[in-house]
Scaffold this motif. Structure first.
Motif, short mmCIF file in Angstrom:
data_model
loop_
_atom_site.label_atom_id
_atom_site.label_comp_id
_atom_site.label_asym_id
_atom_site.label_seq_id
_atom_site.Cartn_x
_atom_site.Cartn_y
_atom_site.Cartn_z
N GLU A 290 0.71 -1.09 -0.05
CA GLU A 290 -0.03 0.01 0.01
C GLU A 290 0.87 1.26 -0.02
N PHE A 291 0.47 2.17 -0.82
CA PHE A 291 1.12 3.49 -0.93
C PHE A 291 2.45 3.32 -1.72
N SER A 292 2.64 1.96 -2.46
CA SER A 292 3.88 2.30 -3.17
C SER A 292 3.67 2.72 -4.35
N PHE A 293 4.43 2.47 -5.55
CA PHE A 293 4.43 3.10 -6.58
C PHE A 293 3.10 2.71 -7.39
N THR A 294 2.20 3.79 -7.87
CA THR A 294 1.05 3.72 -8.23
C THR A 294 0.78 4.46 -9.55
N ASN A 295 -0.33 4.41 -9.86
CA ASN A 295 -0.93 5.40 -11.26
C ASN A 295 -0.44 6.82 -10.91
N GLY A 296 -0.63 7.17 -9.28
CA GLY A 296 -0.24 8.36 -9.01
C GLY A 296 0.91 9.05 -9.46
N ASP A 297 2.16 8.44 -9.26
CA ASP A 297 2.98 8.56 -9.70
C ASP A 297 3.23 9.13 -11.21
N TYR A 298 2.31 8.18 -12.07
CA TYR A 298 2.28 8.68 -13.37
C TYR A 298 1.71 10.00 -13.63
N LEU A 299 0.81 10.28 -12.64
CA LEU A 299 0.16 11.70 -12.63
C LEU A 299 0.97 12.80 -12.30
N SER A 300 1.90 12.42 -11.34
CA SER A 300 2.93 13.27 -10.98
C SER A 300 3.99 13.51 -11.89
N MET A 301 4.40 12.64 -12.75
CA MET A 301 5.28 12.80 -13.58
C MET A 301 4.83 13.54 -14.76
N LEU A 302 3.36 13.75 -15.07
CA LEU A 302 3.01 14.45 -15.97
C LEU A 302 2.89 15.92 -15.59
N SER A 303 2.48 16.08 -14.11
CA SER A 303 2.72 17.40 -13.66
C SER A 303 4.08 18.12 -13.73
N GLN A 304 5.16 17.20 -13.47
CA GLN A 304 6.48 17.49 -13.26
C GLN A 304 6.93 18.16 -14.81
N TYR A 305 6.60 17.22 -15.55
CA TYR A 305 7.06 17.41 -16.91
C TYR A 305 6.58 18.74 -17.47
N TYR A 306 5.32 19.01 -17.15
CA TYR A 306 4.97 20.56 -17.43
C TYR A 306 4.97 21.57 -16.40
N HIS A 307 5.73 21.30 -15.46
CA HIS A 307 6.10 22.23 -14.36
C HIS A 307 4.68 22.86 -13.73
N GLN A 308 3.85 21.95 -13.43
CA GLN A 308 2.80 22.35 -12.61
C GLN A 308 2.59 21.62 -11.32
N PRO A 309 1.90 22.17 -10.59
CA PRO A 309 1.55 21.70 -9.04
C PRO A 309 0.86 20.40 -8.77
N TRP A 310 0.97 19.58 -8.05
CA TRP A 310 0.47 18.42 -7.94
C TRP A 310 0.22 18.06 -6.28
N LEU A 311 -0.84 17.94 -6.08
CA LEU A 311 -1.38 17.81 -4.65
C LEU A 311 -1.72 16.26 -4.26
#
Length: 395
Positions: free
Chosen positions: A142-163
């Protein structure tokens, strides 16, 4: 936070009390089944109340559709988001597939890019509420690498916040420390946040605003170079084929008007408002027994052939009260089940909602909307979703 330029510009405009529009595009966590949309505990209410305490000219545009296909918002974006949006929240982590290497992440990027490309250059903030149970994450802890990490990668790629909960208080929650147990933040399904869960996410956003406002007024004032960065062209996509995939198509505005069979319809009248507003134009009825007949040729909007189409959706108005209900049925060359379109429900925020239904279209087909009770019923759009067979998997 990336380069923070878009968010800094939003905070600057917030401080000088310019008119601002904040958009929520949500799925299951925001749909109101655990915390009513109209409740003061709901995330959208808390964020808007906080922003309006600084600037009373902030307005809300809200949509939350539970169990919506991930491709829906990328196709029906224009029916939910006004062109003058100034801040966009995307809450679709629960709808994004958990499988790490999946072409659906490309569909999510299509939506992300559409929001990033709006004229006001809004910051686009991904929200990640839910935890992932062990059987939902392919036996990963639980709470290991998930789809959420892909969403964070997308935000980081476009230099946007991710909460994300996991990105802020994972350590306390995963150890079930007193006051930080998962049950404090999540309903039993592990997806929808509790009232405290909504408050926690709202506070994260408030902290971001306060920090950026302090920096703007002290050692990092807005500069000319940032104005240039704000209007630079959008970079190329992160995932492959994002610019070529076709997740579906939408009829709205003049095309929706032309799709109606005037002779077969009754009781519906065309509402002609501003074309740049998501819900500025559409078909409106006020009496029970009204009938709207729409002819839809999938080949006109999705040049992949009807065999690629497996779902369709009708966009209509929904609110806490005063909105009628209807039934959707399919006719000529269109095979689908009858779909109830609920107009009013206690606790809802006014919004453009969607009735999503499976459809097998062998050619031009006919869709009928039959109002079942009194009250205003508004139709904003009709479209189709493909099976995304044209999406190349990432593996």
């Amino acid at each position: 936070m990336g380069d923070r330029v878009r968010f800094r510009r939003f905070v600057q405009r917030l401080a000088v009390q310019e008119p601002l529009k904040v958009v929520f595009l949500g799925g299951s966590p925001l749909d109101g089944q655990s915390v009513s949309q109209s409740s003061e505990s709901h995330l959208s209410h808390q964020i808007i109340a906080y922003l309006q305490s600084i600037n009373p000219k902030v307005k809300l545009q809200f949509t939350a559709i539970p169990n919506v296909p991930l491709s829906y918002y990328s196709v029906f974006f224009d029916a939910h988001v006004d062109k003058d949006a100034d801040l966009v929240f995307i809450d679709l982590a629960a709808e994004d597939p958990v499988y790490l290497q999946d072409g659906n992440h490309q569909i999510h990027e299509v939506l992300f890019r559409r929001a990033m490309d709006l004229p006001h250059r809004p910051p686009v903030i991904e929200l990640m509420f839910q935890r992932q149970s062990a059987n939902y994450t392919l036996a990963r802890p639980e709470f290991s690498f998930t789809n959420g990490d892909y969403l964070s990668m997308l935000s980081q790629y476009y230099h946007q916040p991710w909460l994300s909960y996991r990105g802020v208080f994972w350590d306390d929650m995963v150890r079930s420390r007193a006051g930080w147990e998962k049950s404090e933040f999540f309903a039993a399904d592990g997806v929808r946040p509790t009232a405290r869960g909504h408050r926690a996410m709202a506070e994260l956003l408030a902290q971001m605003v306060r920090r950026e406002a302090k920096l703007l007024s002290t050692r990092e004032p807005w500069g000319e170079d940032e104005e240039t960065q704000l209007h630079r062209p959008l970079i190329g996509p992160l995932f492959e084929n994002v610019s070529t995939i076709n997740p579906g198509g939408l009829l709205r505005g003049q095309k929706l008007k032309e799709a109606a069979d005037g002779e077969a319809s009754r009781g519906f009248k065309w509402m002609d408002g501003p074309s740049d507003a998501a819900q500025g134009q559409g078909w409106r009825a006020r009496e029970a027994g009204s009938r709207l007949v729409l002819d839809l040729d999938p080949a006109d909007i999705v040049p992949l052939g009807p065999e690629n189409i497996n779902q369709a959706a009708l966009v209509y108005r929904r609110a806490a009260q005063g909105v009628g209900s209807a039934m959707l049925v399919c006719g000529r060359a269109c095979n689908c089940s009858r779909t109830a379109l609920e107009g009013s429900r206690e606790g809802l925020l006014a919004q453009a909602f969607a009735g999503v239904f499976k459809v097998a279209a062998t050619g031009p087909c006919r869709v009928e909307v039959l109002t079942s009770d009194e009250g205003e019923f508004l139709v904003y759009g009709l479209g189709v979703l493909t099976d995304m067979g044209a999406v190349k998997p990432l593996v």
